[in-house]
Design a protein around this motif. Structure first.
Motif, PDB file in Angstrom:
ATOM      1  N   ALA A  53      23.969  88.318  99.737  1.00 31.41           N
ATOM      2  CA  ALA A  53      23.812  87.896  98.337  1.00 31.41           C
ATOM      3  C   ALA A  53      24.500  88.870  97.389  1.00 31.41           C
ATOM      4  CB  ALA A  53      22.322  87.785  97.994  1.00 31.41           C
ATOM      5  N   GLN A  54      24.432  90.169  97.703  1.00 32.56           N
ATOM      6  CA  GLN A  54      25.084  91.151  96.840  1.00 32.56           C
ATOM      7  C   GLN A  54      26.597  90.998  96.879  1.00 32.56           C
ATOM      8  OE1 GLN A  54      24.303  95.188  97.948  1.00 32.56           O
ATOM      9  NE2 GLN A  54      25.377  96.068  96.198  1.00 32.56           N
ATOM     10  N   GLN A  56      28.301  88.251  97.570  1.00 33.26           N
ATOM     11  CA  GLN A  56      28.671  87.031  96.867  1.00 33.26           C
ATOM     12  C   GLN A  56      28.592  87.221  95.353  1.00 33.26           C
ATOM     13  OE1 GLN A  56      26.520  83.613  98.263  1.00 33.26           O
ATOM     14  NE2 GLN A  56      27.017  83.980 100.424  1.00 33.26           N
ATOM     15  N   ARG A  57      27.600  87.953  94.906  1.00 36.35           N
ATOM     16  CA  ARG A  57      27.485  88.210  93.470  1.00 36.35           C
ATOM     17  C   ARG A  57      28.679  89.012  92.965  1.00 36.35           C
ATOM     18  NH1 ARG A  57      22.879  90.077  93.724  1.00 36.35           N
ATOM     19  NH2 ARG A  57      23.308  92.316  93.726  1.00 36.35           N
ATOM     20  N   ARG A  58      29.137  89.979  93.768  1.00 36.48           N
ATOM     21  CA  ARG A  58      30.299  90.763  93.356  1.00 36.48           C
ATOM     22  C   ARG A  58      31.566  89.920  93.374  1.00 36.48           C
ATOM     23  NH1 ARG A  58      29.667  96.427  94.110  1.00 36.48           N
ATOM     24  NH2 ARG A  58      31.739  96.590  95.023  1.00 36.48           N
ATOM     25  N   LYS A  60      31.768  86.630  92.775  1.00 45.37           N
ATOM     26  CA  LYS A  60      31.726  85.780  91.584  1.00 45.37           C
ATOM     27  C   LYS A  60      32.008  86.580  90.320  1.00 45.37           C
ATOM     28  CE  LYS A  60      28.471  82.570  93.742  1.00 45.37           C
ATOM     29  NZ  LYS A  60      27.091  82.023  93.732  1.00 45.37           N
ATOM     30  N   ARG A  61      31.567  87.836  90.345  1.00 45.27           N
ATOM     31  CA  ARG A  61      31.834  88.695  89.196  1.00 45.27           C
ATOM     32  C   ARG A  61      33.338  88.928  89.032  1.00 45.27           C
ATOM     33  NH1 ARG A  61      30.047  90.499  84.330  1.00 45.27           N
ATOM     34  NH2 ARG A  61      30.589  92.670  83.956  1.00 45.27           N
TER      35      ARG A  61
END
Length: 584
Positions: A53-54, A56-58, A60-61
């Protein structure tokens, strides 16, 4: 549905082996995507599947940041890794799959380049350095071909890196993850590519509503300062290959965690890298060039206080990155730094012929005219610490052509200054003179002997004073100095049209003196042996360090250099020592 800067179709017959969080699979997009993705036809890209999840968040960022920078996409693509889009789908187990599609800029990061045995010629060939590249970074012709090539390459890489980071800062973004592993070099356009902006942060995010302008300014300054500190660490590793060793880099970082001033970094690294002189190390020679401009830029990038760190635009105008062919108007701080750096290097060579002694005396006098601290209250804040003795304009007597009763080899000579109390202007001065008593006839080749230390202690009170110049008609040194001051080079910096009759100084009023000597092993039962050792130490060491009462005034001090004057007018040059005992 797959979204991004380009539309990617998802086809079930595509198979990829992606077992880790960031496993990379490279391939060329051929006719299967020719209709859907025209700009990427026959282009090599990287598919990076982000599983956690971390991660993927990076990812998308990074897409969000790229959309913010899309107004000047050409500039962004020149100095940063290209992100083409992403592939997102819902898997059978209910979890989402996120695959980032970004540009392929060779398989090596900058760290991998520097770890190669033949990295210098290979990287030069990759960047295809030509005459135009040489002109942009300035020509360097002194110090040998290896030093010149390495210096030119460092300038190319640093300027590209700073341009890319400045582009982010000018758009309100901080990278926050600038490391050698996150920087790539593209052989296509020969530019340094800053890594994926998965951890980029905006300057004005989460700012308080009460004092929004002040909070935004502080946040911007702190985030820019953090990026510049990372750039400083990257520059240090590019110049000094020894810092690629994790153990040595840990010592390097400990220098800053202990709060030492970065301007004293050279004194520290000469011992840590086991180089008494910089001439034996290519990286140290690069930093010593052009009046020590490299050390100055490194100290500004790694300054302890964020407000003191240099910005990208200021770094791009720095003499170290501009080279001698670019006319950069030096500030008074740069000239002061250059004078001190050159004086230190001449003193380290330990070849005190008459021309060198005249140069050192001339540099010391110019430094005294440019002293940044002339009042006692400033000295009380700067002078406390340990200073290593470098040079004296007085007499120099060694073992050559003499037959002394005791042969003594002088080691490090240090002066430790401590402030007795913050409420008064009294300082305690302690001189530590390390020496070795050499016994036997083979002493020119065998320097092993009995180690000892001579310690002198005195307490002094400081007050405002002035150093007077005695004007004589036929003084060659004063005539030469007056000619230098009248030249166009120094007229803009030195605030005097002619040689002044006096300069502000800090007067030292000494008290009683205490002197002790320590030896690791007794020389003999004869007291005369110890007396002969003390007499020989007094002969070789300037008398001001043996008798601290002869130091009457201080004429120059900054974060790394100190100049004290004695009764007979001779000057003693010191450099601040930041070395721990376990590094000796």
């Amino acid at each position: 549905m797959i979204r991004g800067l380009y539309q990617f179709p998802w086809r079930k017959n595509w198979t990829m082996s992606l077992d880790s969080r960031c496993l990379i699979s490279r391939f060329s997009i051929v006719s299967a995507l020719a209709l859907e993705v025209g700009p990427l036809y026959n282009t090599k890209v990287v598919l990076r599947r982000l599983k956690t999840a971390q991660a993927q968040r990076r990812g998308k960022r990074a897409i969000e940041v790229l959309k913010k920078l899309a107004r000047r996409r050409l500039m962004y693509h020149s100095y940063s890794m290209q992100v083409h889009g992403y592939i997102s789908s819902l898997m059978s187990n209910g979890h989402s799959s996120f695959t980032l599609v970004h540009g392929h800029h060779s398989s090596f990061s900058l760290r991998h380049w520097l770890q190669q045995s033949d990295w210098l010629p290979t990287l030069e060939a990759t960047l295809a350095l030509d005459e135009e590249s040489v002109r942009k970074v300035g020509d360097t012709t002194t110090g040998g071909p290896a030093v010149s090539r390495h210096s030119r390459l460092i300038r190319v890489l640093m300027r590209d890196l700073l341009i890319g980071v400045n582009y982010l800062h000018s758009h309100g973004l901080a990278h926050t993850e600038l490391r050698l592993e996150n920087v790539h070099i593209s052989p296509v356009d020969r530019h340094v590519k800053v890594g994926i902006l998965g951890n980029a942060a905006y300057f004005h995010e989460n700012a308080g509503s009460d004092n929004a302008p002040e909070n935004n300014l502080d946040r911007r300054q702190m985030m820019i300062a953090f990026d510049m500190r990372c750039v400083g660490f990257m520059m240090a590793k590019m110049v000094l290959q020894e810092l690629m060793d994790p153990l040595i880099f840990t010592k390097f970082k400990s220098f800053f965690t202990k709060g030492h001033d970065p301007s004293c970094l050279r004194e520290y690294l000469l011992r840590v890298l086991e180089h008494r002189l910089s001439s034996g190390n290519v990286g140290l020679q690069i930093l010593d060039r052009n009046w020590g401009a490299g050390w100055n830029l490194l100290s500004l990038l790694l300054a302890n206080k964020p407000s003191k760190r240099i910005s990208c635009l200021e770094a791009l105008r720095h003499p170290f990155l501009c080279g001698p062919r670019w006319r950069v108007a030096p500030s008074k701080e740069i000239i002061r730094w250059g004078l001190g750096s050159t004086a230190v290097r001449i003193a380290e060579e330990y070849i005190y012929s008459r021309p060198q002694r005249r140069k050192l005396s001339h540099f010391i006098e110019l430094m005294e005219m440019l002293t940044p601290h002339s009042k006692p209250k400033h000295w009380l804040e700067v002078i406390p610490g340990k200073w290593r003795f470098l040079y004296s304009t007085g007499r120099h007597i060694g073992l050559t052509l003499r037959q002394p009763p005791a042969r003594v080899l002088i080691g490090d000579v240090c002066l430790t200054v401590a402030r007795d109390s913050k409420l008064n202007n009294r300082l305690s001065l302690t001189s530590d003179i390390e020496f070795t008593v050499m016994r036997g006839r083979n002493w020119p080749h065998d320097k092993i002997g009995v180690n000892g230390k001579l310690v002198g202690y005195s307490s002094s009170r400081i007050q405002a004073g002035r150093r007077l110049y005695l004007k004589e008609e036929n003084t060659t040194s004063q005539h030469v100095l007056a000619q230098k001051l009248s030249s166009q080079k120094w007229r803009k910096v030195i605030p005097f049209d002619e040689l002044p009759s006096s300069l502000p100084a800090v007067k030292l009023v000494p008290a009683d003196i205490d002197l002790t000597m320590k030896l690791d092993d007794p020389l003999s039962e004869d007291v005369d042996a110890a007396r002969n050792v003390i007499q020989e130490v007094r002969t070789q060491v300037p008398p001001e360090l043996f008798d601290l009462s002869k130091l009457i005034c201080g004429t120059y001090v900054d974060s790394r250099l100190l100049i004290l004057r004695s009764v007979d007018g001779s000057a003693l040059l010191f450099t601040r020592s930041c070395l721990d005992e376990n590094h000796r």
